[in-house]
Write a protein that holds these residues in place. Structure first.
Motif, short mmCIF file in Angstrom:
data_model
loop_
_atom_site.label_atom_id
_atom_site.label_comp_id
_atom_site.label_asym_id
_atom_site.label_seq_id
_atom_site.Cartn_x
_atom_site.Cartn_y
_atom_site.Cartn_z
N LYS A 25 29.62 33.37 32.96
CA LYS A 25 30.45 33.62 31.79
C LYS A 25 31.59 32.61 31.76
CE LYS A 25 32.81 37.38 29.41
NZ LYS A 25 33.15 38.80 29.45
N HIS A 26 31.77 31.96 30.63
CA HIS A 26 32.88 31.04 30.47
C HIS A 26 34.17 31.84 30.40
CE1 HIS A 26 35.36 27.83 28.68
NE2 HIS A 26 34.53 27.04 29.30
N TYR A 102 27.38 25.18 33.89
CA TYR A 102 27.31 24.93 32.46
C TYR A 102 26.34 23.81 32.07
CZ TYR A 102 30.90 21.26 33.15
OH TYR A 102 31.61 20.18 33.55
N PRO A 107 25.87 30.17 28.92
CA PRO A 107 26.79 31.25 29.31
C PRO A 107 26.40 32.55 28.61
CG PRO A 107 27.82 29.88 27.67
CD PRO A 107 26.50 29.23 28.01
#
Length: 114
Positions: A25-26, A102, A107
């Protein structure tokens, strides 16, 4: 036959099979355009931190295709996969290549363009 290091007679000597990276998760919701920009910046600058350009090119190719083809790319480039999700790899000279999540997967908080 190949060299002694390429033998697959023992489980320890066989190349590590790559797998899909774990979900990540960003820090905040991110759009496809932002993710693509981050990826471009990484691939443009990565070779400047060491290692060989042809290995970086192979890793980029592997990161952008499905797992079966990615496995063939890293195997043919002589990449030593230290972590099965490709986040840590080495070349035959021992240079380390670290890939952020990434560039390897999407994400969980990817949002639509607005």
């Amino acid at each position: 036959m190949g060299c002694a290091g390429s033998s697959q007679s023992k489980g320890d000597d066989s190349p590590k099979k790559i797998r899909k990276p774990k979900p990540w998760k960003h820090t905040q919701p991110i759009t496809r355009a932002q993710l693509n920009q981050m990826r471009e910046e990484f691939w443009d600058t990565a070779p400047h931190y060491g290692g060989r350009k042809e290995i970086w090119d192979a890793l980029k190719g592997a990161a952008e295709v499905e797992l079966t083809l990615a496995q063939a790319i890293v195997d043919s480039a002589g990449v030593i996969v230290a972590s099965a999700d490709l986040t840590t790899c080495y070349d035959e000279r021992g240079a380390k290549y670290e890939l952020p999540n990434y560039v390897l997967s999407e994400p969980t908080n990817l949002t639509q363009e607005s």
